[in-house]
Design a protein around this motif. Structure first.
Motif, PDB file in Angstrom:
ATOM      1  N   PRO A 192     156.748 -76.824 -47.874  1.00 37.06           N
ATOM      2  CA  PRO A 192     156.810 -75.456 -47.332  1.00 37.06           C
ATOM      3  C   PRO A 192     157.761 -74.546 -48.125  1.00 37.06           C
ATOM      4  N   ALA A 193     158.924 -75.068 -48.518  1.00 38.93           N
ATOM      5  CA  ALA A 193     159.879 -74.257 -49.284  1.00 38.93           C
ATOM      6  C   ALA A 193     159.331 -73.923 -50.666  1.00 38.93           C
ATOM      7  N   ALA A 194     158.625 -74.863 -51.267  1.00 38.69           N
ATOM      8  CA  ALA A 194     158.043 -74.620 -52.590  1.00 38.69           C
ATOM      9  C   ALA A 194     156.928 -73.589 -52.507  1.00 38.69           C
ATOM     10  N   ARG A 195     156.134 -73.654 -51.450  1.00 39.94           N
ATOM     11  CA  ARG A 195     155.080 -72.641 -51.274  1.00 39.94           C
ATOM     12  C   ARG A 195     155.698 -71.246 -51.161  1.00 39.94           C
ATOM     13  N   ALA A 196     156.827 -71.154 -50.459  1.00 35.79           N
ATOM     14  CA  ALA A 196     157.471 -69.856 -50.221  1.00 35.79           C
ATOM     15  C   ALA A 196     158.195 -69.311 -51.451  1.00 35.79           C
ATOM     16  N   SER A 197     158.717 -70.219 -52.296  1.00 36.66           N
ATOM     17  CA  SER A 197     159.560 -69.766 -53.414  1.00 36.66           C
ATOM     18  C   SER A 197     158.948 -69.943 -54.798  1.00 36.66           C
ATOM     19  N   SER A 198     157.838 -70.673 -54.907  1.00 31.32           N
ATOM     20  CA  SER A 198     157.150 -70.923 -56.182  1.00 31.32           C
ATOM     21  C   SER A 198     158.091 -71.332 -57.314  1.00 31.32           C
ATOM     22  N   PRO A 199     158.823 -72.450 -57.147  1.00 32.70           N
ATOM     23  CA  PRO A 199     159.737 -72.874 -58.213  1.00 32.70           C
ATOM     24  C   PRO A 199     158.981 -73.406 -59.427  1.00 32.70           C
ATOM     25  N   ASP A 200     159.622 -73.275 -60.580  1.00 32.14           N
ATOM     26  CA  ASP A 200     159.067 -73.875 -61.791  1.00 32.14           C
ATOM     27  C   ASP A 200     159.438 -75.348 -61.866  1.00 32.14           C
ATOM     28  N   VAL A 201     160.637 -75.675 -61.361  1.00 29.98           N
ATOM     29  CA  VAL A 201     161.168 -77.037 -61.403  1.00 29.98           C
ATOM     30  C   VAL A 201     161.750 -77.386 -60.036  1.00 29.98           C
ATOM     31  N   ALA A 202     161.462 -78.595 -59.550  1.00 29.68           N
ATOM     32  CA  ALA A 202     162.035 -79.069 -58.288  1.00 29.68           C
ATOM     33  C   ALA A 202     162.874 -80.305 -58.573  1.00 29.68           C
ATOM     34  N   LEU A 203     164.131 -80.279 -58.137  1.00 33.21           N
ATOM     35  CA  LEU A 203     165.018 -81.437 -58.245  1.00 33.21           C
ATOM     36  C   LEU A 203     165.058 -82.114 -56.887  1.00 33.21           C
ATOM     37  N   LEU A 204     164.552 -83.331 -56.800  1.00 36.80           N
ATOM     38  CA  LEU A 204     164.440 -84.034 -55.525  1.00 36.80           C
ATOM     39  C   LEU A 204     165.285 -85.299 -55.503  1.00 36.80           C
ATOM     40  N   ASP A 205     166.073 -85.453 -54.436  1.00 38.44           N
ATOM     41  CA  ASP A 205     166.789 -86.700 -54.204  1.00 38.44           C
ATOM     42  C   ASP A 205     165.780 -87.738 -53.705  1.00 38.44           C
ATOM     43  N   VAL A 206     166.069 -89.027 -53.853  1.00 34.97           N
ATOM     44  CA  VAL A 206     165.158 -90.065 -53.361  1.00 34.97           C
ATOM     45  C   VAL A 206     165.323 -90.271 -51.864  1.00 34.97           C
ATOM     46  N   GLN A 207     166.551 -90.515 -51.427  1.00 35.68           N
ATOM     47  CA  GLN A 207     166.781 -90.859 -50.030  1.00 35.68           C
ATOM     48  C   GLN A 207     167.145 -89.619 -49.228  1.00 35.68           C
ATOM     49  N   MET A 208     166.173 -89.153 -48.437  1.00 33.59           N
ATOM     50  CA  MET A 208     166.355 -87.991 -47.572  1.00 33.59           C
ATOM     51  C   MET A 208     165.731 -88.291 -46.216  1.00 33.59           C
ATOM     52  N   PRO A 209     166.166 -87.590 -45.174  1.00 33.14           N
ATOM     53  CA  PRO A 209     165.514 -87.770 -43.875  1.00 33.14           C
ATOM     54  C   PRO A 209     164.097 -87.210 -43.906  1.00 33.14           C
ATOM     55  N   GLY A 210     163.295 -87.612 -42.925  1.00 30.57           N
ATOM     56  CA  GLY A 210     161.890 -87.216 -42.944  1.00 30.57           C
ATOM     57  C   GLY A 210     161.201 -87.993 -44.043  1.00 30.57           C
ATOM     58  N   LYS A 211     160.474 -87.308 -44.892  1.00 28.30           N
ATOM     59  CA  LYS A 211     159.848 -87.974 -46.034  1.00 28.30           C
ATOM     60  C   LYS A 211     160.897 -88.246 -47.104  1.00 28.30           C
TER      61      LYS A 211
END
Length: 201
Positions: A41-60
């Motif tokens: 949802p945040a990516a849809r709203a902000s259209s980032p070129d690059v996403a930095l994702l941690d592995v261990q997060m709540p939810g997915k």
């Protein structure tokens, strides 16, 4: 400007990354989220070129979120940035659509360089982790064996695991037996620990 989204459940780490990247003249942090469920949802709203994702997060977890993001916004370049440099995480992240994998204890300039490089269309992988991943090889576990081990790691009985995964108890026993054999463990708890340590879960 390179638009970047950050996904990390630790507010302090997320804030530090945002501040560091914000100092760069060609990088703008356009979104920050604290759970894997918020990534798409945040990516849809902000259209980032690059996403930095941690592995261990709540939810997915970050790898599941990476797969969802890659499917929904294939133009976004995904870098997994984690404390846990496990070979299994690397192979799973790349299979999910990530084009970069860096560990959080890397020098700050290395992370900034990774953002620029993946934006330019390159792949970036921590070299020590890449070598270890090649030596360790792919996870031998099937998807169902992973599911059963993941639930087993919380200490439930065979009946509990069967109920949670909608499987028969015999099927659960078969999957556990196979997973124990593949990990070289003696018990299901040990098999779960080995699989977790190697990044297979």
């Amino acid at each position: 400007m390179i638009k970047v989204m950050l996904a990390d459940d630790q507010a302090l780490v997320r804030g530090a990354l945002a501040a560091m990247l914000g100092l760069e003249p060609d990088i703008e942090v356009v979104a920050q989220v604290s759970s894997g469920d918020e990534v798409v949802p945040a990516a849809r709203a902000s259209s980032p070129d690059v996403a930095l994702l941690d592995v261990q997060m709540p939810g997915k977890d970050g790898i599941t979120a990476a797969a969802d993001l890659h499917r929904e916004l294939p133009f976004c370049r995904i870098v997994v940035c984690t404390t846990f440099g496990r070979p299994g995480y690397l192979s799973r992240a790349m299979a999910a659509g990530a084009v970069g994998f860096v560990v959080k204890d890397a020098p700050p300039e290395q992370l900034v360089d990774a953002v620029r490089r993946v934006y330019a269309g390159l792949r970036v992988v921590d070299p020590a982790l890449a070598a270890e991943s090649l030596a360790t090889g792919q996870s031998p576990l099937t998807d169902r064996e992973r599911d059963v081990l993941r639930v087993a790691s919380s200490g439930g009985t065979i009946a509990d695991i069967a109920r949670l995964l909608s499987l028969s108890q015999g099927t659960v026993r078969n999957h556990l037996s196979s997973a124990i054999g593949k990990t070289g463990a003696r018990t299901r708890a040990e098999a779960a620990r080995v699989a977790e340590d190697r990044g297979w879960l």
